[in-house]
Design a protein around this motif. Sequence first.
Motif, PDB file in Angstrom:
ATOM      1  N   GLN A  35       0.842  -1.182   0.000  1.00 53.56           N
ATOM      2  CA  GLN A  35       0.000   0.000   0.000  1.00 53.56           C
ATOM      3  C   GLN A  35       0.884   1.242   0.000  1.00 53.56           C
ATOM      4  N   ARG A  36       0.278   2.343  -0.381  1.00 48.69           N
ATOM      5  CA  ARG A  36       0.954   3.639  -0.379  1.00 48.69           C
ATOM      6  C   ARG A  36       0.267   4.507   0.663  1.00 48.69           C
ATOM      7  N   VAL A  37       1.050   5.020   1.597  1.00 46.86           N
ATOM      8  CA  VAL A  37       0.517   5.837   2.681  1.00 46.86           C
ATOM      9  C   VAL A  37       1.026   7.261   2.517  1.00 46.86           C
ATOM     10  N   THR A  38       0.105   8.205   2.491  1.00 44.05           N
ATOM     11  CA  THR A  38       0.452   9.622   2.394  1.00 44.05           C
ATOM     12  C   THR A  38       0.025  10.307   3.686  1.00 44.05           C
ATOM     13  N   LEU A  39       0.984  10.941   4.337  1.00 42.88           N
ATOM     14  CA  LEU A  39       0.763  11.630   5.610  1.00 42.88           C
ATOM     15  C   LEU A  39       1.124  13.100   5.432  1.00 42.88           C
ATOM     16  N   THR A  40       0.278  13.998   5.932  1.00 40.67           N
ATOM     17  CA  THR A  40       0.571  15.420   5.803  1.00 40.67           C
ATOM     18  C   THR A  40       0.758  16.061   7.171  1.00 40.67           C
ATOM     19  N   ASN A  41       1.570  17.102   7.177  1.00 41.17           N
ATOM     20  CA  ASN A  41       1.774  17.962   8.340  1.00 41.17           C
ATOM     21  C   ASN A  41       2.040  17.202   9.643  1.00 41.17           C
ATOM     22  N   GLY A  42       3.010  16.277   9.591  1.00 44.25           N
ATOM     23  CA  GLY A  42       3.424  15.564  10.794  1.00 44.25           C
ATOM     24  C   GLY A  42       2.470  14.492  11.281  1.00 44.25           C
ATOM     25  N   ALA A  43       1.534  14.058  10.455  1.00 43.48           N
ATOM     26  CA  ALA A  43       0.511  13.088  10.877  1.00 43.48           C
ATOM     27  C   ALA A  43       1.120  11.742  11.259  1.00 43.48           C
ATOM     28  N   ASP A  44       0.464  11.093  12.217  1.00 44.37           N
ATOM     29  CA  ASP A  44       0.853   9.736  12.598  1.00 44.37           C
ATOM     30  C   ASP A  44       0.408   8.756  11.528  1.00 44.37           C
ATOM     31  N   GLY A  45       1.205   7.709  11.369  1.00 44.64           N
ATOM     32  CA  GLY A  45       0.846   6.598  10.497  1.00 44.64           C
ATOM     33  C   GLY A  45       0.376   5.448  11.362  1.00 44.64           C
ATOM     34  N   ALA A  46       1.285   4.547  11.712  1.00 50.30           N
ATOM     35  CA  ALA A  46       0.943   3.399  12.554  1.00 50.30           C
ATOM     36  C   ALA A  46       1.601   3.521  13.917  1.00 50.30           C
ATOM     37  N   LYS A  47       0.864   3.129  14.933  1.00 49.48           N
ATOM     38  CA  LYS A  47       1.388   3.059  16.298  1.00 49.48           C
ATOM     39  C   LYS A  47       2.339   1.860  16.394  1.00 49.48           C
ATOM     40  N   PRO A  48       3.138   1.785  17.465  1.00 47.41           N
ATOM     41  CA  PRO A  48       4.071   0.652  17.603  1.00 47.41           C
ATOM     42  C   PRO A  48       3.364  -0.707  17.551  1.00 47.41           C
ATOM     43  N   HIS A  49       3.939  -1.588  16.754  1.00 46.64           N
ATOM     44  CA  HIS A  49       3.417  -2.938  16.573  1.00 46.64           C
ATOM     45  C   HIS A  49       4.525  -3.801  16.000  1.00 46.64           C
ATOM     46  N   HIS A  50       4.274  -5.091  15.887  1.00 47.11           N
ATOM     47  CA  HIS A  50       5.197  -5.969  15.178  1.00 47.11           C
ATOM     48  C   HIS A  50       4.386  -6.991  14.385  1.00 47.11           C
ATOM     49  N   HIS A  51       5.061  -7.625  13.459  1.00 50.26           N
ATOM     50  CA  HIS A  51       4.482  -8.719  12.680  1.00 50.26           C
ATOM     51  C   HIS A  51       5.296  -9.964  13.022  1.00 50.26           C
ATOM     52  N   ALA A  52       4.635 -11.018  13.428  1.00 46.66           N
ATOM     53  CA  ALA A  52       5.344 -12.232  13.832  1.00 46.66           C
ATOM     54  C   ALA A  52       5.947 -12.967  12.639  1.00 46.66           C
ATOM     55  N   ASN A  53       5.295 -12.885  11.479  1.00 40.65           N
ATOM     56  CA  ASN A  53       5.701 -13.719  10.345  1.00 40.65           C
ATOM     57  C   ASN A  53       6.123 -12.960   9.096  1.00 40.65           C
ATOM     58  N   SER A  54       6.079 -11.640   9.122  1.00 41.32           N
ATOM     59  CA  SER A  54       6.383 -10.870   7.910  1.00 41.32           C
ATOM     60  C   SER A  54       7.374  -9.753   8.185  1.00 41.32           C
ATOM     61  N   ALA A  55       8.198  -9.479   7.197  1.00 41.18           N
ATOM     62  CA  ALA A  55       9.048  -8.292   7.210  1.00 41.18           C
ATOM     63  C   ALA A  55       8.257  -7.154   6.582  1.00 41.18           C
ATOM     64  N   GLU A  56       8.593  -5.912   6.958  1.00 39.68           N
ATOM     65  CA  GLU A  56       7.895  -4.752   6.389  1.00 39.68           C
ATOM     66  C   GLU A  56       8.921  -3.778   5.840  1.00 39.68           C
ATOM     67  N   MET A  57       8.705  -3.378   4.598  1.00 38.17           N
ATOM     68  CA  MET A  57       9.608  -2.462   3.911  1.00 38.17           C
ATOM     69  C   MET A  57       8.931  -1.110   3.751  1.00 38.17           C
ATOM     70  N   PHE A  58       9.685  -0.053   4.042  1.00 42.58           N
ATOM     71  CA  PHE A  58       9.211   1.318   3.889  1.00 42.58           C
ATOM     72  C   PHE A  58      10.139   2.013   2.898  1.00 42.58           C
ATOM     73  N   TYR A  59       9.605   2.404   1.751  1.00 44.02           N
ATOM     74  CA  TYR A  59      10.389   3.148   0.765  1.00 44.02           C
ATOM     75  C   TYR A  59       9.802   4.550   0.675  1.00 44.02           C
ATOM     76  N   MET A  60      10.644   5.545   0.909  1.00 48.59           N
ATOM     77  CA  MET A  60      10.196   6.937   0.917  1.00 48.59           C
ATOM     78  C   MET A  60      10.092   7.474  -0.508  1.00 48.59           C
ATOM     79  N   LEU A  61       8.868   7.632  -0.965  1.00 48.93           N
ATOM     80  CA  LEU A  61       8.636   8.215  -2.284  1.00 48.93           C
ATOM     81  C   LEU A  61       8.903   9.716  -2.271  1.00 48.93           C
ATOM     82  N   ASP A  62       8.562  10.357  -1.144  1.00 41.57           N
ATOM     83  CA  ASP A  62       8.750  11.803  -1.019  1.00 41.57           C
ATOM     84  C   ASP A  62       8.601  12.185   0.447  1.00 41.57           C
ATOM     85  N   GLY A  63       9.150  13.324   0.802  1.00 37.79           N
ATOM     86  CA  GLY A  63       8.969  13.865   2.139  1.00 37.79           C
ATOM     87  C   GLY A  63       9.928  13.300   3.169  1.00 37.79           C
TER      88      GLY A  63
END
Length: 164
Positions: free
Chosen positions: A45-73
Amino acid sequence: MSLIVPDFNESVIVRSADAEVIGQAPTTIRLLADSSSTGGALSTQRVTLTNGADGAKPHHHANSAEMFYMLDGVAQLLSGDQIVTAERGDLVIVPPGLAHAFAAAPGENADILIVITPGVERFEYFRHLERIAYGKVPPESLLEVQELYDTYFRTSTTWNDTRS
């Protein structure tokens, strides 16, 4: 070591105009490809956050890795007990089991491509978050679906101190 062998045989093509959009500014999520469309390889998915907005609170995934690629900002990401500031073109990959969170940096916008692998059916998770945002279900309802979406909530003093 186990190998996930994706079970799909045609390219997955998602046009921007066809992507389901969840939420609205300051937090918008574009659902791109779920695990079922990629044969279990990934969900993204693509997540767009403006003006310092929160995305996800602290969590973990037991079975998956998560990749974050910064498109902008500029974003702040929690990775374990470390706060990482990521800018356009930066990549952060969080292994299974490690606590993580993300948000636009204070006063900044962030446009992030997120990929979870192996894939987990997550589109309904984001729809659930939208129902919470609109008061249709209580926030505690997420606790009932943690295992279903491989998303286990954590507490992080490091994250709370950084974001307050």
